[in-house]
Design a protein around this motif. Structure first.
Motif, PDB file in Angstrom:
ATOM      1  N   UNK A 168       5.207 -25.323 -18.431  1.00  0.00           N
ATOM      2  CA  UNK A 168       4.026 -25.862 -17.723  1.00  0.00           C
ATOM      3  C   UNK A 168       2.768 -25.218 -18.262  1.00  0.00           C
ATOM      4  N   UNK A 169       1.537 -25.699 -18.401  1.00  0.00           N
ATOM      5  CA  UNK A 169       0.538 -25.051 -18.956  1.00  0.00           C
ATOM      6  C   UNK A 169       0.072 -24.211 -17.401  1.00  0.00           C
ATOM      7  N   UNK A 170      -0.589 -22.953 -17.970  1.00  0.00           N
ATOM      8  CA  UNK A 170      -0.765 -22.284 -16.739  1.00  0.00           C
ATOM      9  C   UNK A 170      -2.198 -22.764 -15.922  1.00  0.00           C
ATOM     10  N   UNK A 171      -3.113 -23.216 -16.676  1.00  0.00           N
ATOM     11  CA  UNK A 171      -4.342 -23.891 -16.116  1.00  0.00           C
ATOM     12  C   UNK A 171      -4.643 -25.225 -16.393  1.00  0.00           C
ATOM     13  N   UNK A 172      -5.051 -25.992 -15.524  1.00  0.00           N
ATOM     14  CA  UNK A 172      -5.367 -27.387 -15.738  1.00  0.00           C
ATOM     15  C   UNK A 172      -6.693 -27.797 -15.200  1.00  0.00           C
ATOM     16  N   UNK A 195       5.413 -24.230 -13.118  1.00  0.00           N
ATOM     17  CA  UNK A 195       4.205 -24.237 -12.095  1.00  0.00           C
ATOM     18  C   UNK A 195       2.936 -24.100 -12.776  1.00  0.00           C
ATOM     19  N   UNK A 196       1.938 -25.071 -12.579  1.00  0.00           N
ATOM     20  CA  UNK A 196       0.626 -24.292 -12.925  1.00  0.00           C
ATOM     21  C   UNK A 196      -0.128 -23.259 -11.945  1.00  0.00           C
ATOM     22  N   UNK A 197      -0.924 -22.393 -12.418  1.00  0.00           N
ATOM     23  CA  UNK A 197      -1.421 -21.252 -11.458  1.00  0.00           C
ATOM     24  C   UNK A 197      -2.926 -21.819 -11.076  1.00  0.00           C
ATOM     25  N   UNK A 247      -4.497 -26.288  -0.683  1.00  0.00           N
ATOM     26  CA  UNK A 247      -4.540 -25.373  -1.676  1.00  0.00           C
ATOM     27  C   UNK A 247      -5.058 -26.124  -3.072  1.00  0.00           C
ATOM     28  N   UNK A 248      -5.486 -25.199  -3.998  1.00  0.00           N
ATOM     29  CA  UNK A 248      -5.889 -25.804  -5.212  1.00  0.00           C
ATOM     30  C   UNK A 248      -4.623 -25.646  -6.127  1.00  0.00           C
ATOM     31  N   UNK A 249      -3.581 -25.032  -5.797  1.00  0.00           N
ATOM     32  CA  UNK A 249      -2.246 -25.274  -6.524  1.00  0.00           C
ATOM     33  C   UNK A 249      -1.265 -25.003  -5.479  1.00  0.00           C
ATOM     34  N   UNK A 250       0.128 -25.289  -5.664  1.00  0.00           N
ATOM     35  CA  UNK A 250       0.869 -25.302  -4.719  1.00  0.00           C
ATOM     36  C   UNK A 250       1.518 -23.756  -4.505  1.00  0.00           C
ATOM     37  N   UNK A 251       0.950 -22.991  -5.191  1.00  0.00           N
ATOM     38  CA  UNK A 251       1.422 -21.463  -4.936  1.00  0.00           C
ATOM     39  C   UNK A 251       0.615 -20.923  -3.898  1.00  0.00           C
ATOM     40  N   UNK A 295      16.762 -21.290  -8.312  1.00  0.00           N
ATOM     41  CA  UNK A 295      16.656 -22.658  -8.227  1.00  0.00           C
ATOM     42  C   UNK A 295      16.191 -23.197  -9.712  1.00  0.00           C
ATOM     43  N   UNK A 296      16.540 -24.468  -9.787  1.00  0.00           N
ATOM     44  CA  UNK A 296      16.125 -25.281 -11.141  1.00  0.00           C
ATOM     45  C   UNK A 296      14.489 -25.047 -10.889  1.00  0.00           C
ATOM     46  N   UNK A 297      14.007 -25.516 -12.316  1.00  0.00           N
ATOM     47  CA  UNK A 297      12.372 -25.400 -12.388  1.00  0.00           C
ATOM     48  C   UNK A 297      11.702 -26.298 -11.688  1.00  0.00           C
ATOM     49  N   UNK A 298      10.413 -26.421 -11.211  1.00  0.00           N
ATOM     50  CA  UNK A 298       9.624 -27.181 -10.725  1.00  0.00           C
ATOM     51  C   UNK A 298       9.189 -28.279 -11.941  1.00  0.00           C
ATOM     52  N   UNK A 299       9.066 -29.564 -11.304  1.00  0.00           N
ATOM     53  CA  UNK A 299       8.300 -30.679 -12.210  1.00  0.00           C
ATOM     54  C   UNK A 299       6.813 -30.438 -11.973  1.00  0.00           C
ATOM     55  N   UNK A 300       6.165 -30.280 -13.409  1.00  0.00           N
ATOM     56  CA  UNK A 300       4.762 -30.536 -13.318  1.00  0.00           C
ATOM     57  C   UNK A 300       4.429 -31.881 -14.010  1.00  0.00           C
TER      58      UNK A 300
END
Length: 336
Positions: A12-16, A31-33, A112-116, A158-163
Protein backbone atom coordinates in the motif's frame (compact mmCIF):
# COMPACT_ATOMS: atom_id res chain seq x y z
CA UNK A 1 7.51 -22.90 -0.46
CA UNK A 2 4.52 -21.22 1.18
CA UNK A 3 3.63 -17.85 -0.35
CA UNK A 4 4.30 -14.81 1.81
CA UNK A 5 1.17 -12.95 2.99
CA UNK A 6 1.77 -9.98 0.71
CA UNK A 7 2.87 -11.63 -2.53
CA UNK A 8 -0.53 -11.37 -4.25
CA UNK A 9 -0.86 -7.57 -4.17
CA UNK A 10 1.61 -4.66 -4.16
CA UNK A 11 2.35 -2.84 -0.92
CA UNK A 12 0.00 0.00 0.00
CA UNK A 13 1.14 3.59 -0.65
CA UNK A 14 1.86 5.45 2.57
CA UNK A 15 -0.09 8.54 1.56
CA UNK A 16 -3.11 9.15 -0.66
CA UNK A 17 -2.74 11.05 -2.90
CA UNK A 18 1.02 10.90 -3.37
CA UNK A 19 3.28 13.96 -3.34
CA UNK A 20 2.41 14.89 -6.90
CA UNK A 21 -1.30 15.01 -6.02
CA UNK A 22 -2.14 11.84 -7.95
CA UNK A 23 -3.99 8.96 -6.32
CA UNK A 24 -2.46 5.61 -7.28
CA UNK A 25 -5.43 3.42 -8.24
CA UNK A 26 -5.59 -0.29 -7.54
CA UNK A 27 -5.71 -2.91 -4.80
CA UNK A 28 -2.88 -3.10 -2.28
CA UNK A 29 -1.79 -5.07 0.78
CA UNK A 30 -1.34 -2.99 3.91
CA UNK A 31 -2.51 0.33 5.30
CA UNK A 32 -2.25 3.94 4.17
CA UNK A 33 -1.00 6.32 6.86
CA UNK A 34 -2.67 9.39 5.34
CA UNK A 35 -5.71 10.13 3.16
CA UNK A 36 -6.13 13.81 2.27
CA UNK A 37 -8.36 14.55 -0.70
CA UNK A 38 -7.65 18.30 -0.46
CA UNK A 39 -4.27 17.52 -2.04
CA UNK A 40 -5.74 15.93 -5.18
CA UNK A 41 -4.46 17.20 -8.50
CA UNK A 42 -6.30 17.31 -11.85
CA UNK A 43 -8.31 15.60 -13.23
CA UNK A 44 -9.85 14.47 -9.92
CA UNK A 45 -9.38 17.68 -7.91
CA UNK A 46 -12.55 19.39 -6.70
CA UNK A 47 -13.26 22.70 -4.96
CA UNK A 48 -13.46 22.93 -1.17
CA UNK A 49 -17.21 23.61 -1.42
CA UNK A 50 -17.79 20.54 -3.61
CA UNK A 51 -15.77 18.39 -1.23
CA UNK A 52 -17.80 19.68 1.71
CA UNK A 53 -20.95 18.08 0.34
CA UNK A 54 -19.44 14.99 -1.32
CA UNK A 55 -16.81 13.88 1.21
CA UNK A 56 -18.10 10.76 3.04
CA UNK A 57 -16.28 8.74 5.69
CA UNK A 58 -17.39 5.79 7.75
CA UNK A 59 -16.02 3.23 10.16
CA UNK A 60 -17.90 -0.09 10.35
CA UNK A 61 -16.98 -2.86 12.80
CA UNK A 62 -18.34 -6.41 12.99
CA UNK A 63 -18.04 -8.75 15.98
CA UNK A 64 -19.01 -12.37 15.40
CA UNK A 65 -19.33 -15.49 17.54
CA UNK A 66 -21.38 -18.65 17.15
CA UNK A 67 -23.99 -17.07 19.44
CA UNK A 68 -23.95 -13.35 18.60
CA UNK A 69 -23.33 -10.92 15.76
CA UNK A 70 -22.80 -7.20 16.38
CA UNK A 71 -22.54 -4.54 13.70
CA UNK A 72 -21.88 -0.86 14.29
CA UNK A 73 -20.95 2.18 12.23
CA UNK A 74 -19.99 5.82 12.68
CA UNK A 75 -20.69 7.85 9.54
CA UNK A 76 -19.56 11.42 8.72
CA UNK A 77 -21.42 12.86 5.73
CA UNK A 78 -19.78 16.29 5.98
CA UNK A 79 -22.95 18.27 6.50
CA UNK A 80 -24.24 15.83 9.14
CA UNK A 81 -23.31 12.55 10.84
CA UNK A 82 -24.93 9.45 12.26
CA UNK A 83 -24.19 6.23 14.13
CA UNK A 84 -25.86 2.88 14.64
CA UNK A 85 -25.16 -0.35 16.48
CA UNK A 86 -27.02 -3.61 16.99
CA UNK A 87 -26.63 -7.02 18.60
CA UNK A 88 -28.25 -10.03 16.94
CA UNK A 89 -28.71 -13.27 18.89
CA UNK A 90 -28.17 -16.04 16.34
CA UNK A 91 -29.84 -18.72 18.47
CA UNK A 92 -32.93 -16.63 19.16
CA UNK A 93 -32.76 -15.31 15.58
CA UNK A 94 -33.59 -11.78 16.64
CA UNK A 95 -32.07 -8.40 17.48
CA UNK A 96 -31.59 -8.11 21.24
CA UNK A 97 -30.15 -4.58 21.43
CA UNK A 98 -29.95 -1.61 19.10
CA UNK A 99 -28.96 2.06 18.95
CA UNK A 100 -29.37 4.61 16.15
CA UNK A 101 -28.87 8.36 16.32
CA UNK A 102 -28.31 11.29 13.96
CA UNK A 103 -25.77 13.78 15.24
CA UNK A 104 -24.76 17.41 14.84
CA UNK A 105 -22.18 18.31 12.17
CA UNK A 106 -18.71 18.84 13.57
CA UNK A 107 -19.78 18.00 17.13
CA UNK A 108 -21.07 14.49 17.76
CA UNK A 109 -18.95 12.32 15.44
CA UNK A 110 -15.27 11.94 14.65
CA UNK A 111 -14.27 9.64 11.80
CA UNK A 112 -10.51 9.64 11.38
CA UNK A 113 -8.63 10.59 8.23
CA UNK A 114 -7.27 7.04 8.11
CA UNK A 115 -8.19 3.83 9.97
CA UNK A 116 -5.19 3.88 12.28
CA UNK A 117 -6.59 6.85 14.23
CA UNK A 118 -9.89 5.45 15.49
CA UNK A 119 -13.34 7.06 15.52
CA UNK A 120 -16.00 8.15 18.04
CA UNK A 121 -19.62 9.22 18.44
CA UNK A 122 -21.14 10.99 21.47
CA UNK A 123 -24.75 11.97 22.06
CA UNK A 124 -26.48 12.87 25.36
CA UNK A 125 -24.46 10.47 27.46
CA UNK A 126 -24.36 7.72 24.86
CA UNK A 127 -20.98 6.98 23.34
CA UNK A 128 -19.22 4.74 20.86
CA UNK A 129 -15.42 4.88 20.89
CA UNK A 130 -13.03 2.93 18.67
CA UNK A 131 -9.37 3.36 19.60
CA UNK A 132 -6.30 1.99 17.81
CA UNK A 133 -3.02 1.60 19.67
CA UNK A 134 0.29 1.16 17.78
CA UNK A 135 -1.69 0.39 14.64
CA UNK A 136 -2.36 -3.11 15.96
CA UNK A 137 -4.52 -3.24 19.09
CA UNK A 138 -8.12 -2.13 18.68
CA UNK A 139 -10.39 -1.28 21.59
CA UNK A 140 -14.12 -0.75 21.18
CA UNK A 141 -16.38 0.70 23.89
CA UNK A 142 -20.11 1.29 23.44
CA UNK A 143 -22.27 2.65 26.26
CA UNK A 144 -25.85 3.28 25.05
CA UNK A 145 -28.24 2.71 27.95
CA UNK A 146 -28.67 -1.00 28.62
CA UNK A 147 -26.68 -1.83 25.47
CA UNK A 148 -22.94 -2.03 26.20
CA UNK A 149 -19.87 -3.42 24.44
CA UNK A 150 -16.34 -3.71 25.78
CA UNK A 151 -14.20 -5.47 23.18
CA UNK A 152 -10.59 -5.79 22.06
CA UNK A 153 -9.17 -7.27 18.87
CA UNK A 154 -5.63 -7.55 17.62
CA UNK A 155 -4.29 -7.16 14.07
CA UNK A 156 -0.76 -8.40 14.86
CA UNK A 157 -0.06 -11.79 13.30
CA UNK A 158 -3.08 -11.58 10.98
CA UNK A 159 -3.19 -11.38 7.19
CA UNK A 160 -2.65 -7.90 5.68
CA UNK A 161 -5.35 -5.30 5.31
CA UNK A 162 -6.79 -4.63 1.88
CA UNK A 163 -6.48 -1.06 0.58
CA UNK A 164 -8.51 -0.24 -2.54
CA UNK A 165 -8.27 3.13 -4.29
CA UNK A 166 -10.13 4.15 -7.43
CA UNK A 167 -12.47 6.53 -9.25
CA UNK A 168 -16.23 6.55 -8.68
CA UNK A 169 -18.85 7.42 -11.28
CA UNK A 170 -20.61 10.70 -10.53
CA UNK A 171 -18.11 11.52 -7.79
CA UNK A 172 -14.33 11.74 -7.84
CA UNK A 173 -12.20 9.16 -5.98
CA UNK A 174 -12.57 6.73 -3.10
CA UNK A 175 -10.33 4.73 -0.76
CA UNK A 176 -11.32 1.89 1.53
CA UNK A 177 -9.49 -0.35 4.01
CA UNK A 178 -10.89 -3.79 4.80
CA UNK A 179 -9.52 -6.05 7.49
CA UNK A 180 -9.22 -9.83 7.73
CA UNK A 181 -10.67 -11.65 10.71
CA UNK A 182 -8.93 -10.75 13.97
CA UNK A 183 -9.05 -12.57 17.35
CA UNK A 184 -11.68 -11.06 19.63
CA UNK A 185 -12.23 -10.82 23.37
CA UNK A 186 -14.72 -8.92 25.52
CA UNK A 187 -18.34 -8.75 26.56
CA UNK A 188 -21.66 -7.51 25.18
CA UNK A 189 -24.49 -6.54 27.50
CA UNK A 190 -27.98 -6.48 26.02
CA UNK A 191 -30.39 -5.60 28.80
CA UNK A 192 -30.12 -8.31 31.44
CA UNK A 193 -28.21 -10.69 29.14
CA UNK A 194 -24.39 -10.77 28.89
CA UNK A 195 -22.60 -12.40 25.95
CA UNK A 196 -18.97 -13.51 26.00
CA UNK A 197 -16.97 -12.58 22.87
CA UNK A 198 -13.99 -14.79 23.74
CA UNK A 199 -12.99 -16.91 20.75
CA UNK A 200 -14.92 -14.74 18.29
CA UNK A 201 -13.69 -12.76 15.30
CA UNK A 202 -13.71 -9.02 14.60
CA UNK A 203 -13.36 -7.23 11.28
CA UNK A 204 -13.66 -3.66 10.08
CA UNK A 205 -14.42 -1.56 7.02
CA UNK A 206 -13.05 1.98 6.86
CA UNK A 207 -14.09 4.05 3.84
CA UNK A 208 -13.14 7.60 2.82
CA UNK A 209 -14.12 9.13 -0.51
CA UNK A 210 -15.63 11.86 -2.65
CA UNK A 211 -18.85 10.17 -3.68
CA UNK A 212 -21.79 10.85 -5.98
CA UNK A 213 -24.99 12.46 -4.73
CA UNK A 214 -26.73 9.09 -5.17
CA UNK A 215 -24.73 6.01 -4.20
CA UNK A 216 -25.87 2.38 -4.12
CA UNK A 217 -24.23 -0.94 -3.43
CA UNK A 218 -24.64 -4.57 -2.51
CA UNK A 219 -22.07 -5.96 -0.10
CA UNK A 220 -21.09 -9.20 1.58
CA UNK A 221 -18.51 -9.90 4.26
CA UNK A 222 -17.67 -12.83 6.54
CA UNK A 223 -14.56 -13.98 8.40
CA UNK A 224 -13.00 -16.57 10.60
CA UNK A 225 -9.28 -16.71 11.44
CA UNK A 226 -8.32 -18.78 8.37
CA UNK A 227 -10.76 -17.55 5.72
CA UNK A 228 -12.69 -14.39 4.94
CA UNK A 229 -13.90 -12.24 2.08
CA UNK A 230 -15.17 -8.80 1.14
CA UNK A 231 -17.42 -8.39 -1.91
CA UNK A 232 -19.14 -5.34 -3.36
CA UNK A 233 -21.23 -4.65 -6.44
CA UNK A 234 -22.22 -1.07 -7.19
CA UNK A 235 -20.55 2.32 -6.98
CA UNK A 236 -16.97 1.01 -6.61
CA UNK A 237 -17.04 -1.79 -9.19
CA UNK A 238 -14.82 -4.73 -8.30
CA UNK A 239 -12.11 -2.61 -6.63
CA UNK A 240 -12.62 -3.98 -3.12
CA UNK A 241 -13.33 -7.63 -3.88
CA UNK A 242 -10.87 -9.85 -2.04
CA UNK A 243 -10.37 -13.20 -0.34
CA UNK A 244 -8.27 -13.86 2.75
CA UNK A 245 -7.13 -17.48 2.84
CA UNK A 246 -4.50 -18.96 5.17
CA UNK A 247 -2.71 -15.64 5.64
CA UNK A 248 -2.84 -14.63 1.97
CA UNK A 249 -4.75 -11.69 0.49
CA UNK A 250 -6.11 -12.61 -2.95
CA UNK A 251 -7.88 -10.21 -5.34
CA UNK A 252 -11.22 -11.39 -6.72
CA UNK A 253 -13.12 -10.53 -9.90
CA UNK A 254 -16.52 -8.96 -10.39
CA UNK A 255 -19.10 -10.09 -7.83
CA UNK A 256 -22.63 -11.09 -8.84
CA UNK A 257 -25.41 -10.94 -6.23
CA UNK A 258 -28.54 -12.97 -6.92
CA UNK A 259 -31.29 -12.31 -4.40
CA UNK A 260 -34.87 -11.16 -4.04
CA UNK A 261 -34.74 -7.45 -3.20
CA UNK A 262 -38.35 -7.61 -2.01
CA UNK A 263 -37.50 -10.48 0.37
CA UNK A 264 -33.94 -10.08 1.70
CA UNK A 265 -34.49 -12.97 4.13
CA UNK A 266 -34.74 -15.40 1.23
CA UNK A 267 -31.46 -17.19 0.32
CA UNK A 268 -28.80 -15.26 -1.62
CA UNK A 269 -26.35 -16.62 -4.22
CA UNK A 270 -23.06 -14.76 -4.61
CA UNK A 271 -20.25 -15.64 -7.02
CA UNK A 272 -17.29 -13.98 -8.72
CA UNK A 273 -16.71 -14.11 -12.47
CA UNK A 274 -13.11 -15.35 -12.06
CA UNK A 275 -14.37 -18.70 -10.73
CA UNK A 276 -12.70 -18.27 -7.33
CA UNK A 277 -15.82 -17.94 -5.14
CA UNK A 278 -19.32 -19.41 -5.18
CA UNK A 279 -21.40 -19.11 -2.01
CA UNK A 280 -24.97 -19.43 -0.80
CA UNK A 281 -26.06 -17.13 2.01
CA UNK A 282 -28.84 -18.16 4.40
CA UNK A 283 -30.19 -15.16 6.36
CA UNK A 284 -31.17 -15.61 10.00
CA UNK A 285 -32.57 -12.11 10.48
CA UNK A 286 -31.84 -8.55 9.41
CA UNK A 287 -31.33 -4.98 10.52
CA UNK A 288 -33.32 -2.49 8.44
CA UNK A 289 -33.47 1.27 8.45
CA UNK A 290 -35.10 3.73 6.09
CA UNK A 291 -34.52 7.45 6.57
CA UNK A 292 -35.93 10.45 4.73
CA UNK A 293 -34.35 13.77 5.74
CA UNK A 294 -35.92 15.72 2.84
CA UNK A 295 -32.60 16.66 1.24
CA UNK A 296 -31.19 13.21 1.96
CA UNK A 297 -32.51 9.67 2.20
CA UNK A 298 -31.29 6.14 2.72
CA UNK A 299 -32.72 2.65 2.34
CA UNK A 300 -30.73 -0.03 4.07
CA UNK A 301 -31.08 -3.70 4.92
CA UNK A 302 -28.30 -5.84 6.40
CA UNK A 303 -29.21 -9.53 6.78
CA UNK A 304 -27.19 -11.57 9.29
CA UNK A 305 -26.63 -15.22 8.54
CA UNK A 306 -24.17 -17.81 7.27
CA UNK A 307 -22.35 -18.57 4.04
CA UNK A 308 -21.73 -22.03 2.61
CA UNK A 309 -20.09 -23.09 -0.64
CA UNK A 310 -16.49 -22.89 -1.77
CA UNK A 311 -13.57 -20.56 -2.51
CA UNK A 312 -10.29 -21.07 -4.40
CA UNK A 313 -6.92 -19.34 -4.13
CA UNK A 314 -6.34 -19.63 -7.89
CA UNK A 315 -8.07 -21.04 -10.96
CA UNK A 316 -6.13 -24.32 -10.77
CA UNK A 317 -6.34 -24.74 -6.97
CA UNK A 318 -8.63 -27.24 -5.27
CA UNK A 319 -11.82 -25.68 -3.86
CA UNK A 320 -11.86 -24.92 -0.14
CA UNK A 321 -15.22 -25.79 1.39
CA UNK A 322 -16.99 -23.03 3.32
CA UNK A 323 -19.55 -24.23 5.89
CA UNK A 324 -21.85 -21.90 7.82
CA UNK A 325 -19.41 -18.98 8.00
CA UNK A 326 -21.16 -16.19 9.90
CA UNK A 327 -21.37 -12.80 8.24
CA UNK A 328 -23.65 -10.29 6.55
CA UNK A 329 -24.96 -9.15 3.21
CA UNK A 330 -26.26 -5.67 2.52
CA UNK A 331 -28.47 -3.81 0.05
CA UNK A 332 -28.01 -0.05 0.41
CA UNK A 333 -29.08 3.13 -1.38
CA UNK A 334 -28.20 6.64 -0.20
CA UNK A 335 -29.02 10.10 -1.49
CA UNK A 336 -26.54 12.19 0.47
Amino acid sequence: MRDSPEDSLPAAPRQIPERDGQARFGRFAGAAASIDWSRLAAPYARSALWRRFHHKRWQYIALATEELFCGLAIVDLGWTNTAFAYAFDRRLRKEVAAYSQNGLPGLSARVAQHPGQGSAFHWLGNRIVHEVHDGQRHRLALHCGAFRIEAEFLAAGCAPLLLAVGPVCGGSVHATQKSPGMPLTGKVQAGQRTYDLQGGVASFDYSNGLLARETAWQWASAHNRELGFNLQSGYFGDQENALWLDGRLIPLGTAHFEHDAADPLAPWHIRTDDGLLDLRFQPEGARREDKNLLIAASRYVQPVGSFSGWVKSSSDAAPRTVTRLVGVTEDHFSRW
